[in-house]
Design an enzyme around this catalytic site. Structure first.
Site, PDB file in Angstrom:
ATOM      1  N   SER A 179       0.825  -1.102  -0.147  1.00 26.18           N
ATOM      2  CA  SER A 179       0.041   0.454  -0.076  1.00 26.18           C
ATOM      3  C   SER A 179       1.002   0.838  -0.046  1.00 26.18           C
ATOM      4  CB  SER A 179      -0.852   0.106   1.199  1.00 26.18           C
ATOM      5  OG  SER A 179      -1.634   1.043   1.521  1.00 26.18           O
ATOM      6  N   TYR A 221      -2.047   0.049   9.676  1.00 28.60           N
ATOM      7  CA  TYR A 221      -2.262  -0.690   8.379  1.00 28.60           C
ATOM      8  C   TYR A 221      -1.419   0.258   8.763  1.00 28.60           C
ATOM      9  CZ  TYR A 221      -4.129  -0.474   3.804  1.00 28.60           C
ATOM     10  OH  TYR A 221      -4.055  -1.452   2.332  1.00 28.60           O
TER      11      TYR A 221
END
Length: 247
Positions: free
Chosen positions: A137, A150
């Site tokens: 990501s 995250y």
């Protein structure tokens, strides 16, 4: 790409990028093991693509060992591992984050990648090589408000890709991470509904379909992606999209 005779394991395969990836590899001719915690979903997908259902949780090392063992027993090999399973939550400020939810994200997004690598390496080394891909990501490179677990876990997962390349490239192991950008999945819907940070405000039309990262992951198994070994490919890069054939 013709992957006939190859065996692929996709984690987090019950929906979203994982399900699309399993379908893409099956279309390329591979035998695909589909792994997720939702046993009914993986059974249905495996039946649809003539794959192998593997119910399990990447956060548990034993579940990953079992999944790799099933594929070894059924096909004798493992050519590609796609570490896709991931959690976005908890979406909250650091001071307000639930410790158990925060730990769950680390267990899946970071430790799950480690468990996958650890389980796959002996079999891949024994057969002379293999490819280990991780869905990363942009959050690994830039913090977002409310995404501390995250962002931290994705940054750690990228370092695992780099560490794997350092330790196992000489054994024929190809390690690459993919940053897909924003994808129209249930995870993106949860981000939108949170209303926290600029990503939640993006128009839904800007999100790419899950089939795009799926096709890119298949492409990453070929020599055209070798210049990215040990690093991360960004699907925001128009040049990459053209090389994959997405635009």
């Amino acid at each position: 790409m013709d992957l006939a005779g190859k065996t692929v394991l996709v984690t987090g395969a019950s929906r979203g990028i994982g399900a699309a990836t399993a379908r893409a590899f099956a279309m390329a001719g591979a035998t695909v093991g589909v792994m997720a915690r939702d046993a009914h979903a993986v059974a249905a997908l495996a039946d649809d693509i003539d794959g192998i259902p593997l119910s399990g949780d990447v956060a548990r090392a034993g579940d990953m060992d079992n999944a790799v063992g099933v594929l070894r027993d059924r096909t004798g090999r493992l050519d590609v591992l796609v570490n896709n399973a991931g959690l976005i939550g908890p979406i909250s400020g650091l001071a307000d984050a639930d410790p158990d939810d925060w730990s769950d994200a680390i267990d899946v997004n970071l430790k799950g990648v480690f468990h996958g690598i650890r389980s796959a390496l002996p079999l891949m080394r024994g057969q002379g090589g293999g490819t280990i891909l991780t869905v990363g990501s942009g959050a690994a490179h830039a913090p977002q408000q409310g995404w501390s677990a995250y962002c931290a876990s994705k940054a750690g997962a990228l370092m695992l890709t780099r560490s794997l390349h350092l330790e196992a490239h000489a054994d024929g192991i190809r390690a690459i991470s993919l940053s897909p950008g924003t994808v129209a999945t249930d995870m993106q819907a949860a981000i939108r509904d949170s209303g926290m940070n600029p990503v939640s405000q993006l128009d839904w039309a800007v999100h790419i379909p899950p089939e795009w990262p799926a096709r890119t992951l298949v492409w990453m198994c070929g020599p055209d992606a070798d210049s990215y070994l040990g690093e991360e490919i960004s699907l925001r890069d128009e040049a990459i999209r053209r090389r994959v054939g997405l635009c």
